[in-house]
Design an enzyme around this catalytic site. Sequence first.
Site, PDB file in Angstrom:
ATOM      1  N   PHE A   1       0.859  -1.184   0.000  1.00 10.35           N
ATOM      2  CA  PHE A   1       0.000   0.000   0.000  1.00 10.35           C
ATOM      3  C   PHE A   1       0.898   1.238   0.000  1.00 10.35           C
ATOM      4  O   PHE A   1       1.850   1.323   0.780  1.00 10.35           O
ATOM      5  CB  PHE A   1      -0.917  -0.012   1.231  1.00 10.35           C
ATOM      6  CG  PHE A   1      -1.979   1.025   1.151  1.00 10.35           C
ATOM      7  CD1 PHE A   1      -3.123   0.800   0.394  1.00 10.35           C
ATOM      8  CD2 PHE A   1      -1.836   2.240   1.784  1.00 10.35           C
ATOM      9  CE1 PHE A   1      -4.108   1.777   0.290  1.00 10.35           C
ATOM     10  CE2 PHE A   1      -2.814   3.223   1.683  1.00 10.35           C
ATOM     11  CZ  PHE A   1      -3.955   2.986   0.937  1.00 10.35           C
TER      12      PHE A   1
ATOM     13  N   ASP B   1       2.450  -4.076   9.346  1.00  6.83           N
ATOM     14  CA  ASP B   1       1.203  -3.367   9.042  1.00  6.83           C
ATOM     15  C   ASP B   1       0.113  -4.439   8.966  1.00  6.83           C
ATOM     16  O   ASP B   1       0.116  -5.291   8.077  1.00  6.83           O
ATOM     17  CB  ASP B   1       1.355  -2.625   7.702  1.00  6.83           C
ATOM     18  CG  ASP B   1       0.083  -1.878   7.314  1.00  6.83           C
ATOM     19  OD1 ASP B   1      -1.013  -2.285   7.743  1.00  6.83           O
ATOM     20  OD2 ASP B   1       0.185  -0.903   6.541  1.00  6.83           O
TER      21      ASP B   1
ATOM     22  N   TYR C   1     -10.916   0.393  10.353  1.00 12.46           N
ATOM     23  CA  TYR C   1     -12.132   0.614   9.557  1.00 12.46           C
ATOM     24  C   TYR C   1     -12.397  -0.503   8.543  1.00 12.46           C
ATOM     25  O   TYR C   1     -13.388  -0.448   7.831  1.00 12.46           O
ATOM     26  CB  TYR C   1     -12.095   1.981   8.847  1.00 12.46           C
ATOM     27  CG  TYR C   1     -10.780   2.315   8.170  1.00 12.46           C
ATOM     28  CD1 TYR C   1     -10.388   1.688   6.998  1.00 12.46           C
ATOM     29  CD2 TYR C   1      -9.932   3.269   8.716  1.00 12.46           C
ATOM     30  CE1 TYR C   1      -9.192   1.997   6.387  1.00 12.46           C
ATOM     31  CE2 TYR C   1      -8.716   3.590   8.115  1.00 12.46           C
ATOM     32  CZ  TYR C   1      -8.355   2.949   6.950  1.00 12.46           C
ATOM     33  OH  TYR C   1      -7.155   3.258   6.356  1.00 12.46           O
ATOM     34  N   LYS C   2     -11.503  -1.495   8.474  1.00 12.11           N
ATOM     35  CA  LYS C   2     -11.715  -2.580   7.516  1.00 12.11           C
ATOM     36  C   LYS C   2     -12.464  -3.720   8.208  1.00 12.11           C
ATOM     37  O   LYS C   2     -13.676  -3.640   8.415  1.00 12.11           O
ATOM     38  CB  LYS C   2     -10.377  -3.050   6.947  1.00 12.11           C
ATOM     39  CG  LYS C   2      -9.612  -1.961   6.181  1.00 12.11           C
ATOM     40  CD  LYS C   2      -8.306  -2.496   5.655  1.00 12.11           C
ATOM     41  CE  LYS C   2      -7.425  -1.423   5.055  1.00 12.11           C
ATOM     42  NZ  LYS C   2      -7.975  -0.808   3.838  1.00 12.11           N
TER      43      LYS C   2
ATOM     44  N   ARG D   1     -11.236  -6.354  -6.822  1.00  6.31           N
ATOM     45  CA  ARG D   1     -10.975  -6.882  -5.480  1.00  6.31           C
ATOM     46  C   ARG D   1     -12.293  -7.199  -4.785  1.00  6.31           C
ATOM     47  O   ARG D   1     -13.210  -6.388  -4.772  1.00  6.31           O
ATOM     48  CB  ARG D   1     -10.245  -5.792  -4.697  1.00  6.31           C
ATOM     49  CG  ARG D   1      -9.067  -6.242  -3.928  1.00  6.31           C
ATOM     50  CD  ARG D   1      -8.286  -5.102  -3.315  1.00  6.31           C
ATOM     51  NE  ARG D   1      -9.057  -4.035  -2.685  1.00  6.31           N
ATOM     52  CZ  ARG D   1      -8.612  -3.290  -1.680  1.00  6.31           C
ATOM     53  NH1 ARG D   1      -7.434  -3.505  -1.164  1.00  6.31           N
ATOM     54  NH2 ARG D   1      -9.332  -2.312  -1.180  1.00  6.31           N
TER      55      ARG D   1
HETATM   56  C1  PLP Z   1      -1.858  -1.928   4.169  1.00  8.12           C
HETATM   57  C2  PLP Z   1      -2.432  -0.561   4.406  1.00  8.12           C
HETATM   58  N1  PLP Z   1      -1.769   0.321   5.164  1.00  8.12           N
HETATM   59  C3  PLP Z   1      -2.276   1.558   5.407  1.00  8.12           C
HETATM   60  C4  PLP Z   1      -3.497   1.927   4.871  1.00  8.12           C
HETATM   61  C5  PLP Z   1      -4.120   3.272   5.078  1.00  8.12           C
HETATM   62  O1  PLP Z   1      -3.576   4.095   5.989  1.00  8.12           O
HETATM   63  P1  PLP Z   1      -4.438   5.290   6.604  1.00  8.12           P
HETATM   64  O2  PLP Z   1      -5.311   4.681   7.668  1.00  8.12           O
HETATM   65  O3  PLP Z   1      -3.439   6.225   7.134  1.00  8.12           O
HETATM   66  O4  PLP Z   1      -5.267   5.868   5.520  1.00  8.12           O
HETATM   67  C6  PLP Z   1      -4.212   1.034   4.096  1.00  8.12           C
HETATM   68  C7  PLP Z   1      -5.524   1.447   3.540  1.00  8.12           C
HETATM   69  O5  PLP Z   1      -6.205   0.782   2.863  1.00  8.12           O
HETATM   70  C8  PLP Z   1      -3.660  -0.231   3.848  1.00  8.12           C
HETATM   71  O6  PLP Z   1      -4.316  -1.111   3.069  1.00  8.12           O
END
Ligand code: PLP
Length: 405
Positions: free
Chosen positions: A126, A194, A219-220, A364
């Site tokens: 990402f 992450d 939020y996922k 996706r």
């Molecule tokens: C692997 C990953 N890291 C980070 C983020 C997003 O980061 P943020 O919460 O700062 O928008 C996402 C968003 O989809 C993601 O898939």
Amino acid sequence: MDAAELDAADPLAPARARFVLPDGVIYLDGNSLGALPGPVADRLRDVVTRQWGRDLVRGWNDDGWWAAPERIGDRVGTLIGAAPGQTVAGDSTSVQLFNALTAAVRLQESREAGRDGVIVTDAGQFPTDGYLADSVGRLLGREVVRTPDPYAALRRGDVAVLAWSTVDFRTGQLWDTGGLTRAAHDAGAVVVWDLCHAVGAMPLHLDRDDVDLAVGCTYKFLSGGPGSPAFIYVARRHQDRLELPLTGWNGHAQPFAMEPGYQAAPGIARGRIGTPPMLSMLALDAALDAFDGIDLAAVRAKSLRLGEFFIAGADEAGFEVITPRAPERRGSHVSLRHPDALPVMAALIEAGVIGDVRPPDVLRFGFNALYNSFGDLARALEVLGEVLASGRYAEARFQVRPTVT
Ligand SMILES: Cc1ncc(COP(=O)(O)O)c(C=O)c1O
């Protein structure tokens, strides 16, 4: 077994009632924004009208707002295999990544002074993870190595920090958190995971796996709501030496002493930064109720079966599936390649099947075992087949790229 039989045998089927899902919509984008859990609306109404409206500033003490980041962090901790006192909620994943990556480089430096090791990170990850690794590299004068093969990179012998995503946002590939953490430690590196696409979708074992630092969004699969606070995990053994760069007053040892100099709080409280977004924080708190009494091993088992079911349908329809098929290498979404991914998804969404697209050509589909059924997937495959066979995705209205895909 067909979809109806699989749904009838699904022990998690009753969990769907914990969510508000609009009629006529098949929601396969919970890996981007989770569906609304039932208790959130009433809880937020109470927080706004009673806590904020009546208690006013007293809410920080009387309604437990001040303690919420650590309390809710510990709730997330139960889902990532973290004993209490190692996870704190707040800010965005991007902010937490900056904090964690910088602190990880400093931590490694404190152990091996003089070794200006590199930051190794995933080439296909990402974007925010790569952007922030570059920024931290520039700030601290460290080279950033982007690679698809972390094990090979660790053999360089000069890796300070390995920053990796448990599940690849595009392909859905799952990495072995424990194995890769061990390999990084054997190479003298500190790891930052992450967990965005893994937390809530499978059991994680950060303590058992000896992870150093991790961040993730809520939020996922945790369904905390749009922009809900992220979290950082700091293994207890590192906490009192950890020099986080974002030294906001909430992370001070005595925030209300209002001292001019920064003194980091003991324990995970130093992971706090500024005033937490309390409405989002308490929406997340309510959302986490959806996991009460849920066994994450059952979530994982169903998620894998959903994936298998969807891949079998996609194979039958002749799609190129870019998600690994082996269960131990697959997260909770399945990605298909199609040259017209954007208009195909737009036509699907119009027909009530919501997934998303990632450039250049990836469709996706995310599966949340708490609320997706095999019937959802069977119907989604049917509509996908119909959209393609009719060719209607070629119509002009599907060619417009929305701001958010
Ligand atoms: C692997 C990953 N890291 C980070 C983020 C997003 O980061 P943020 O919460 O700062 O928008 C996402 C968003 O989809 C993601 O898939």
